[in-house]
Design a protein around this motif. Structure first.
Motif, short mmCIF file in Angstrom:
data_model
loop_
_atom_site.label_atom_id
_atom_site.label_comp_id
_atom_site.label_asym_id
_atom_site.label_seq_id
_atom_site.Cartn_x
_atom_site.Cartn_y
_atom_site.Cartn_z
N SER C 27 0.85 -1.18 0.00
CA SER C 27 0.00 0.00 0.00
C SER C 27 0.89 1.24 0.00
CB SER C 27 -0.89 0.01 1.23
OG SER C 27 -0.20 0.54 2.33
N CYS C 28 0.24 2.40 -0.10
CA CYS C 28 1.01 3.64 -0.21
C CYS C 28 1.36 4.19 1.14
CB CYS C 28 0.24 4.68 -0.99
SG CYS C 28 -1.05 5.45 -0.03
N GLY C 30 -0.68 5.22 3.37
CA GLY C 30 -1.75 6.05 3.91
C GLY C 30 -2.56 5.28 4.93
N GLY C 93 -9.00 -0.30 3.36
CA GLY C 93 -8.65 0.61 2.29
C GLY C 93 -9.11 0.13 0.94
N VAL C 94 -9.32 1.10 0.07
CA VAL C 94 -9.81 0.82 -1.26
C VAL C 94 -8.85 -0.08 -2.03
CG1 VAL C 94 -9.97 2.02 -3.44
CG2 VAL C 94 -11.36 2.72 -1.57
N CYS C 95 -7.57 0.09 -1.79
CA CYS C 95 -6.59 -0.71 -2.52
C CYS C 95 -6.81 -2.19 -2.30
CB CYS C 95 -5.19 -0.37 -2.04
SG CYS C 95 -4.60 1.14 -2.67
N CYS C 125 -10.27 5.80 1.11
CA CYS C 125 -8.87 6.00 0.75
C CYS C 125 -8.44 7.32 1.33
CB CYS C 125 -8.69 6.03 -0.75
SG CYS C 125 -7.02 6.38 -1.27
N SER C 126 -7.77 7.37 2.45
CA SER C 126 -7.49 6.21 3.26
C SER C 126 -8.64 5.97 4.25
CB SER C 126 -6.22 6.45 4.04
OG SER C 126 -6.37 7.65 4.76
S1 SF4 Z 1 -6.49 2.91 -0.03
FE1 SF4 Z 1 -5.55 4.86 -0.54
S2 SF4 Z 1 -4.45 5.44 1.32
FE2 SF4 Z 1 -4.92 3.26 1.50
S3 SF4 Z 1 -3.13 2.23 0.69
FE3 SF4 Z 1 -4.53 2.45 -1.02
S4 SF4 Z 1 -3.95 4.37 -2.02
FE4 SF4 Z 1 -2.99 4.35 0.01
#
Ligand code: SF4
Ligand code: SF4
Ligand code: SF4
Lengths: 309, 158, 152
Positions: C27-28, C30, C93-95, C125-126
């Motif tokens: 993940s990023c 977030g 999270g959406v990811c 997100c997040s």
């Molecule tokens: S859902 Fe958004 S904040 Fe969470 S890991 Fe994915 S991109 Fe990052």
């Protein structure tokens, strides 16, 4: 029958378990309140333990399940013996003999030894790192702890018997002064023994997973947690025996004093845990070698000089 | 260090900062929270600009159903910026938890009108006119009430 | 009678003590920061007995953030296999729900529920810390309804 009652009810299993659980819950609650959080309920350690009983065991292939459960069980038995040796009020006639303090000291070392063995035994890299760190710390804080014990033993006069009861009954003004002087050393060595925050090097909260306990699960982990709670109970009441006039008063007040002393010790622990950050291993050994061990030795020498003049 | 211990001790007697968590969830958030897109069917002209700009393919139009897949939406607000009719709106609310992914589909119906001649669905003419003139129109010329096909038939360019 | 009381206490404690293990599958960061915010003063998750543990062998609940990438697939599966039996998975999270902004990227294999069974989804997100908290509590509900008690 009498012995079973002693073993499982009053100074044995139930008392130690409940006292240790409440101490741990109290410490977690205080820690949370100091950070302006609400914190878990005081009974949280009991929930944790009984939940762990419900979980399955996932153990590494190479360990037989007998050894997997035996390693955490041995210190449990040892700590129960340790609880039985201590001269708790209502119980003191049956216990207390010469050199029982030394025996308690060895018995409270067993949980750590079992953790070290478990860490090497489980063959996980994190377990080995944790075990190596715990083994290195072992020598430093035990040095200080032995100094503290010896200093307190010098208080009781020439036939030095290392008996917990005679230490608890030494209450001259000079004794009180020396006892107060040894409090910080006792607190620091117990902090390191219980692996609390400035010295939480072996398991490092969650950074090297869980240190020696990485591979423990289910009932084995519950036994390790139980050991920890019993250890908390033993050190809490040891603090009360050393620094409060427990055996000088009537047994009821003595018991209340033990509880008060234990909770006060854990109040100090919560404060220290919140105010400090984890040290590196080198900083830890420097702290002990440069400050704590010399100062503890100094106090020991001073006590000896005062007592034998 | 002494100061820190002083703070810790005074904190013991303060009220905790923790916000209450009653029942299942906490709905109220501050007004500055961006929130998630909500589609308003009566303002939408089905122009599909939002589908074009959406970076994560969260929007779909099937017939007259407008589907926002909140499993994919990242709350980037591109759709609301691109929508010429202000049909995408962001209201400050939390996206909930779900047991199955279907709970995250937000389906609204686009209110289309029928062409007066052939009955083909087409966007509301007053929306387009309002966008063109900059203010809500008073009267709607009759040729705008037909769909583009019928319009070409009736009003042949000469 | 007595056994029933013990059983009920065990059930109750299962709901009150949730140990959480957190896996980041690309993940990023977030969502990871939001999970840390969960343990701060404002959203104090410890009052429900939720604790972040270091080893999957101690955990009851697995928190997964991020889309499953080629490299992180095996660690995810291994961490899931290592968890002892009454366990639940919360994907945060959406990811981790669909791939989010990383979907169709060259190294992304797909959402988490293609690989392991997911019990509760937390969108956003997040994801908002409050919603993560709600998701964990919902997973706890599932945890003690679904599994039979380990027989002694
Ligand atoms: S859902 Fe958004 S904040 Fe969470 S890991 Fe994915 S991109 Fe990052
Ligand atoms: S907010 Fe962004 S991701 Fe969500 S629907 Fe609009 S354009 Fe797509
Ligand atoms: S929401 Fe706006 S941009 Fe999207 S189809 Fe409707 S009118 Fe067009």
């Amino acid at each position: 029958m009498e012995f079973l009652k002693d073993l499982f009810l009053y100074p044995g299993f139930l008392f130690g378990f409940v006292l240790g659980g409440l101490l741990e819950g109290f410490k977690r609650k205080l820690k949370a309140r100091m950070q302006l959080r609400k914190g878990p309920p005081v009974t949280q350690p009991f929930y944790d333990l009984s939940k762990l009983l419900l979980k399955n065991i996932t153990k590494p292939y190479r360990i037989s399940s007998f050894t997997y459960l035996l390693i955490p069980f041995v210190p449990t038995a040892a700590l129960l013996v340790g609880l039985l040796i201590m001269p708790y009020p209502f119980y003191q006639e049956k216990s207390s003999f010469s050199f029982d303090l030394i025996l308690i000291f060895y018995l409270t070392e067993l949980p750590l030894l079992s953790q070290i063995i478990f860490g090497y035994f489980s063959n996980s890299p994190y377990g080995m790192i944790g075990a190596a760190r715990a083994g290195q710390m072992f020598f430093y804080y035990n040095g200080v702890f032995i100094m503290v014990i010896t200093t307190l033993c010098l208080l009781e006069g020439p036939p030095y018997s290392f008996c917990l009861k005679s230490i608890a009954e030494a209450w001259d003004p000079l004794d009180v002064l020396i006892k107060i002087l040894t409090i910080p050393f006792f607190v620091f060595s117990v902090l390191a023994k219980l692996k609390l925050n400035p010295f939480s090097i072996p398991d490092a909260e969650a950074e090297i997973l869980k240190g020696p306990l990485t591979e423990a699960s289910g009932v084995a982990l519950a036994l390790f947690k139980l050991n920890y709670l019993l250890e908390l109970a033993i050190f809490g009441s040891l603090f009360a025996f050393f620094y409060l006039p427990v055996l000088k008063t009537s047994p009821t007040i003595g018991l209340i004093l033990i509880l008060l002393g234990a909770f006060f010790l854990f109040f100090i622990f919560a404060l220290v845990e919140n105010a400090t950050a984890r040290l590196r291993l080198s900083q830890f050994s420097a702290l002990y070698l440069k400050f704590l061990i010399p100062l503890a030795t100094l106090i020991l020498v001073i006590t000896w000089v005062f007592k034998n003049w | 260090m002494v100061k820190l211990i002083g703070w810790l001790l005074t904190n013991l007697f303060k009220k905790p900062l923790t916000i209450e968590f009653k029942g299942k969830s906490l709905k109220a958030v501050r007004g500055t929270y961006r929130g998630y897109p909500t589609h308003r069917g009566e303002r939408c002209a089905a122009c599909r600009l939002c589908i074009y700009v959406c970076p994560s393919d969260a929007i779909r139009i099937e017939g007259s159903l407008f589907i926002i897949n909140k499993c994919k939406c990242t709350a980037c607000k591109d759709c609301a910026d691109a929508c010429p009719f202000g049909a995408m709106q962001f209201i400050p609310r939390l996206i909930g938890t779900a047991i199955s992914k279907n709970e995250y589909m937000e389906i609204t119906e686009i209110k289309l009108v029928k062409c007066e001649n052939c009955g083909e669905p087409m966007p509301k003419p007053e929306l387009l006119l309002g966008r063109l003139l900059g203010k809500p129109p008073k009267t709607i010329p009759p040729y705008l009430k037909l769909c583009p096909k019928c319009r070409r038939q009736f009003f042949k360019p000469t | 009678m007595f056994l029933d009381a013990i059983k009920q206490f065990l059930r109750y404690s299962q709901k009150k003590s949730l140990w959480v293990f957190h896996v980041n599958t690309g993940s990023c960061n977030g969502c990871d920061i939001e999970i840390l915010a969960l343990f701060s003063s404002k959203y104090d998750a410890e009052r429900f007995g939720i604790k972040l543990v270091g080893s999957p062998k101690h955990a009851d609940i697995l928190l997964v953030t991020g889309p499953v990438t080629t490299k992180s697939r095996d660690p995810l599966l291994r961490a899931y296999d290592m968890m002892p039996k009454p366990k639940a998975v919360v994907s945060v999270g959406v990811c981790s729900l669909s791939g989010g902004v990383f979907a169709k990227s060259y190294n992304v294999l797909g959402p988490v529920d293609n690989f392991i069974p997911v019990h509760v989804y937390v969108g956003g997100c997040s994801a908002h810390p409050n919603m993560i908290l709600e998701g964990i509590l919902r997973a706890a509900q599932i945890l003690c309804e679904e599994e039979e008690l380990w027989s002694f």
